[in-house]
Design an enzyme around this catalytic site. Structure first.
Site, PDB file in Angstrom:
ATOM      1  CG  HIS A  99       6.280 -21.195  -0.384  1.00  8.36           C
ATOM      2  ND1 HIS A  99       7.330 -20.348  -0.224  1.00  8.36           N
ATOM      3  CD2 HIS A  99       5.209 -20.697   0.264  1.00  8.36           C
ATOM      4  CE1 HIS A  99       7.130 -19.497   0.338  1.00  8.36           C
ATOM      5  NE2 HIS A  99       5.654 -19.471   0.876  1.00  8.36           N
ATOM      6  CG  ASP A 104       6.972 -27.056   2.280  1.00  8.47           C
ATOM      7  OD1 ASP A 104       6.779 -26.728   3.685  1.00  8.47           O
ATOM      8  OD2 ASP A 104       7.207 -25.884   1.582  1.00  8.47           O
ATOM      9  CD  GLN A 149      -0.200 -23.908   3.831  1.00 10.73           C
ATOM     10  OE1 GLN A 149      -1.061 -23.655   4.660  1.00 10.73           O
ATOM     11  NE2 GLN A 149       0.573 -22.675   3.691  1.00 10.73           N
ATOM     12  CE  LYS A 187       3.108 -21.322   6.482  1.00 14.62           C
ATOM     13  NZ  LYS A 187       2.599 -20.036   5.982  1.00 14.62           N
ATOM     14  CB  CYS A 239       5.611 -17.331  -1.927  1.00 14.01           C
ATOM     15  SG  CYS A 239       5.707 -15.798  -1.061  1.00 14.01           S
TER      16      CYS A 239
END
Lengths: 414, 158
Positions: free
Chosen positions: A130, A208, A211, A234, A372
């Protein structure tokens, strides 16, 4: 609808009843919300926790000597304990509260990047990041003489492990900053292998997890990771709050990022000294209500349990891949072996934005665009894709509605 | 059920005119000889358009474009190229302002009689006003055209 693969552990109707927004209609149609990877909907317990704080128990935190402030501080700090338990952190002081994943990664890029990494060292990212895990490292490269390396992905959308290891071999990489689950391809990266290879070459690893933490149990100690970034909104929590977990000895090496109140030990005009971790990274009045909301969200997720959530997601993903592969002219982007409930696709020659608008007209919310992740789009030779993504409240019937909706879009464009 | 009835719910934005011009644009070509050109870029969605203008005296003679984007942006570029042909610069700019109002609000009640006929030709795009994120798709080619007329080379719909 494939009821058989819906695990009994997850009572989907009860879960859907927890999310007030799911009973809304959009453009006269029942809402089919397949954009949870952008931001998830909020359960009643999160909404109530935040409203309740504002109505009954609110003041600034960490400084008041009065009852309201003390109670609010306890409620806010409970988010740190909940996040520490969620990730199996060794200690609550390893949980730095930020604004979102982007905030977490920027904090790391500034603080670890400028304070610990030395010019001439390198940061290694992957070809499916991202923008939030690309741009902060570019800024670090340009300001601080850190090389930025990119590990390529395969045509299937998996990390090219041989190339990844080769990029570490000269020992210059000080930090690997990589997604744990792609927001475009759904690919889940092999975190343990990444860590063991990186550590063998002297590099620390930041994931990261924006998700991944929505779908998989994250145990940072089992992963052996050094840093892990994620965001609350999220994970069914509010916007404006994120987490950077870091191993304590690393956080202690890092200089502060923002200066201000709450992050100091003492201040004179000549010199200030810093509070202990994690507070030295948390200048200013924090996102108090959002912290209280995040605590409720984490409790909610824990009450369902990752085993049930992961099984539900796996079942939805399998069903979606099967259903979508039957839509003529539809091409699924990304064929990773280990993948989660984020599915990008293109439909014939139709532009992704037209596809998304025509699905929206049928009450179906998907994302369309470059997500993104422009460099990844270039690698794939695409300008944009449409993307369906799933949450704990997503049903097999909604995936059927998506597939039927796409059939209509295809016919419509003829 | 007829084809039309089946897709009634999809047609408010994607009228036949838009589908037709989106699929088979008449003016989607780089002009071999031109007097002005500019690029338009919508960084949020990645849509890009390039516009070329050949003047005929003080009027716009031919307008050609190349667009990479959705059906709305391609159809809008094509309808624009068709509609501005034969218009003066000031007239074209006034039409852009009127069209922008149309795209944002669905109507242009104060636009006046002089623009009634060209606006009618652009009216199939009025449906974008219900989709705020798509308004820029419709206006991007116009931003590029105006930039070309002003000699500024690049435009953004942001």
């Amino acid at each position: 609808m494939n009821v058989m693969t819906n695990p009994a552990a997850l009572d989907i109707e009860r879960i859907r009843a927890d999310f007030p927004i799911l009973s809304q209609t959009v453009r006269g149609k029942k809402l089919v919300f397949l954009d949870s990877a952008a931001s998830a909907q909020k359960p009643r317990v999160v909404i109530d926790a935040m409203v309740n704080a504002m109505e009954t128990q609110y003041a600034n935190v960490h400084r008041g000597l009065h009852w309201m402030s003390e109670r609010t501080t306890e409620a806010y700090e409970a988010a740190r304990d909940a996040a520490a338990a969620l990730m199996n952190a060794n200690d609550r002081s390893e949980i730095v509260i930020t604004g979102n994943s982007t905030g977490s990664i920027n904090l790391l890029a500034h603080s670890y990047g400028r304070g610990v990494l030395k010019p001439g060292q390198a940061v290694l990212i992957s070809g499916m990041e991202h923008h939030s895990n690309i741009v902060p490292w570019q800024m670090l490269r340009d300001a601080h003489g850190i090389e930025l390396r990119v590990a390529p992905i395969t045509d299937a959308g998996e990390l090219d492990m041989a190339a990844f290891e080769a990029l570490l071999e000269d020992g210059k990489v000080g930090l690997v900053a990589i997604t744990h689950m792609s927001n475009v391809l759904g690919t889940v990266t092999p975190a343990e292998r990444i860590v063991s290879i990186a550590h063998a070459h002297g590099a620390k690893v930041m994931f990261d997890g924006s998700q991944a933490i929505v779908h998989r149990k994250i145990d940072v100690q089992a992963l052996g990771a050094d840093f892990y970034a994620w965001t609350g909104h999220k994970l069914y929590g509010p916007t404006g709050i994120g987490i950077l977990w870091g191993r304590k000895e690393l956080l202690e090496q890092m200089p502060p990022f923002f200066g201000g109140g709450d992050m100091i030990s003492s201040v004179t005009y000549e010199k200030s000294t810093w509070a202990a971790v994690p507070h030295k990274f948390e200048a200013g009045t924090p996102a108090i209500l959002e912290g209280i909301g995040l605590k409720a969200a984490i409790d909610y997720v824990q009450s369902i349990g990752y085993d049930a959530m992961a099984a539900h997601e796996a079942s939805l993903t399998e069903h979606a891949l099967a259903r979508l592969s039957k839509v003529p002219d539809l091409r699924i982007i990304g064929q990773a072996q280990d993948r989660g409930g984020v599915i990008s696709f293109v439909l014939g020659k139709a532009h992704a934005h037209d596809v998304a608008t025509l699905l929206d007209r049928q009450g179906i919310a998907v994302r369309a665009g470059h997500h993104c992740a422009e460099p990844l789009m270039h690698r794939l030779g695409l300008d944009s894709t449409a993307r369906a993504s799933f949450g704990v409240y997503t049903t097999h019937g909604e995936i059927d509605a998506l597939a039927d909706g796409l059939d209509r879009v295809r016919e419509f464009f003829g | 059920m007829t084809q039309t009835e089946t897709f009634d719910d999809l047609r408010d934005l994607y009228q036949d005119v838009i589908l037709d011009h989106g699929r088979k644009p008449r003016h989607a070509q780089r002009l071999a000889a031109f007097d002005a050109t500019a690029k338009g870029d919508n960084p949020m969605c990645g849509d890009r358009v390039e516009v070329w203008v050949k003047f005929d005296g003080d009027r716009l003679g031919r307008v050609g474009f190349e667009a990479r984007g959705c059906a709305i942006s391609v159809a809008s570029a094509d309808l624009m190229a068709e509609t501005v042909q034969g218009r003066g610069k000031a007239d074209t700019k006034a039409l852009f302002e009127a069209f922008r109002t149309l795209a944002r609000t669905g109507a242009c009640p104060d636009c006046g009689q002089a623009l009634a006929e060209p606006l009618e030709r652009l009216a199939p795009l009025a449906g974008v006003h219900e989709y705020p994120s798509r308004v820029k798709c419709a206006t991007l080619p116009w931003h590029a055209l105006i930039a070309a007329l002003d000699g500024t080379k690049e435009a953004s719909s942001e």
